[in-house]
Motif scaffolding. Structure first.
Motif, PDB file in Angstrom:
ATOM      1  N   SER A 133       0.824  -1.204   0.000  1.00 33.98           N
ATOM      2  CA  SER A 133       0.000   0.000   0.000  1.00 33.98           C
ATOM      3  C   SER A 133       0.858   1.255   0.000  1.00 33.98           C
ATOM      4  O   SER A 133       0.508   2.248  -0.618  1.00 33.98           O
ATOM      5  N   VAL A 140      -7.288 -12.292  -0.284  1.00 29.91           N
ATOM      6  CA  VAL A 140      -7.457 -11.721  -1.624  1.00 29.91           C
ATOM      7  C   VAL A 140      -8.293 -10.440  -1.536  1.00 29.91           C
ATOM      8  O   VAL A 140      -7.978  -9.439  -2.186  1.00 29.91           O
ATOM      9  N   ALA A 141      -9.349 -10.458  -0.710  1.00 31.33           N
ATOM     10  CA  ALA A 141     -10.165  -9.260  -0.526  1.00 31.33           C
ATOM     11  C   ALA A 141      -9.323  -8.127   0.073  1.00 31.33           C
ATOM     12  O   ALA A 141      -9.432  -6.970  -0.351  1.00 31.33           O
ATOM     13  N   ALA A 167      -7.184  -6.690  -2.562  1.00 29.99           N
ATOM     14  CA  ALA A 167      -7.982  -5.840  -3.456  1.00 29.99           C
ATOM     15  C   ALA A 167      -8.173  -4.453  -2.849  1.00 29.99           C
ATOM     16  O   ALA A 167      -8.063  -3.434  -3.547  1.00 29.99           O
ATOM     17  N   LEU A 202      -4.898  -2.589  -3.223  1.00 31.13           N
ATOM     18  CA  LEU A 202      -4.640  -2.201  -4.614  1.00 31.13           C
ATOM     19  C   LEU A 202      -5.556  -1.072  -5.074  1.00 31.13           C
ATOM     20  O   LEU A 202      -5.121  -0.186  -5.821  1.00 31.13           O
ATOM     21  N   ILE A 203      -6.805  -1.072  -4.614  1.00 30.68           N
ATOM     22  CA  ILE A 203      -7.713   0.038  -4.937  1.00 30.68           C
ATOM     23  C   ILE A 203      -7.159   1.339  -4.342  1.00 30.68           C
ATOM     24  O   ILE A 203      -7.128   2.380  -4.996  1.00 30.68           O
TER      25      ILE A 203
END
Length: 168
Positions: A37, A75-76, A79, A82-83
């Motif tokens: 991040s 994985v969530a 995500a 990454l967002i």
């Protein structure tokens, strides 16, 4: 595989060792996700950055207690990170998007005058500004203050007036 199940458990029926092992694994997974991040998420915090911190905590805690399967939950979490990273990258390139996502600074006080419109929009009171003056400058006297600004990270920054150079 049987060793992993013994160490990390399956489902919601976990013993203390399995929850402890999951906590250790999630700790290191979270550390990796925070490194992906970037420093921004946990250094200079804005509401945009707090979203990541809150969502990561809420999401990854489910792995520790066995409320959600580990791999899909990780994985969530990835995500979410990454967002955040993509939006931060886009904000660097678009001032309009940056204003929308991160917000703007607000001038709350300038040259002896409170800006009631900006204070109301930011939900900041005179008492909040006076507290910042007492904490940062160590006085109740606003005559030494040129301006007070609400920064995008939620802190009130104070700018003092320049000292009079014509003195003895």
């Amino acid at each position: 595989m049987a060793l992993l199940v013994a160490l990390f458990g399956e489902g919601k029926n976990l013993n203390s060792l399995q929850m402890g092992m999951r906590a250790i694994a999630v700790f290191f997974a979270t550390l990796v996700l925070i490194r992906i991040s970037g420093r921004r998420s946990f250094g200079q915090r804005s509401p945009f950055d707090y979203v990541v911190a809150v969502l990561l905590g809420a999401t990854l805690s489910r792995v520790i207690v066995g409320a959600s399967p580990a791999v899909p939950t990780l994985v969530a979490a990835l995500a979410i990170v990454l967002i955040h990273r993509a939006l931060a990258w886009a904000c660097v390139r678009s001032r309009k998007l940056e204003v929308l996502v991160v917000g703007v600074e607000r001038e709350l006080f300038r040259d002896g005058q409170f800006n009631e419109k900006e204070m109301s929009a930011a939900l900041i009171t005179r008492a909040d500004i006076l507290e910042a003056v007492r904490c940062e400058i160590g006085t109740r006297d606003l005559s030494t203050l040129r301006s007070a600004n609400l920064e995008r990270n939620g802190e009130i920054s104070l700018i003092r007036k320049k000292a009079d150079a014509s003195g003895p």
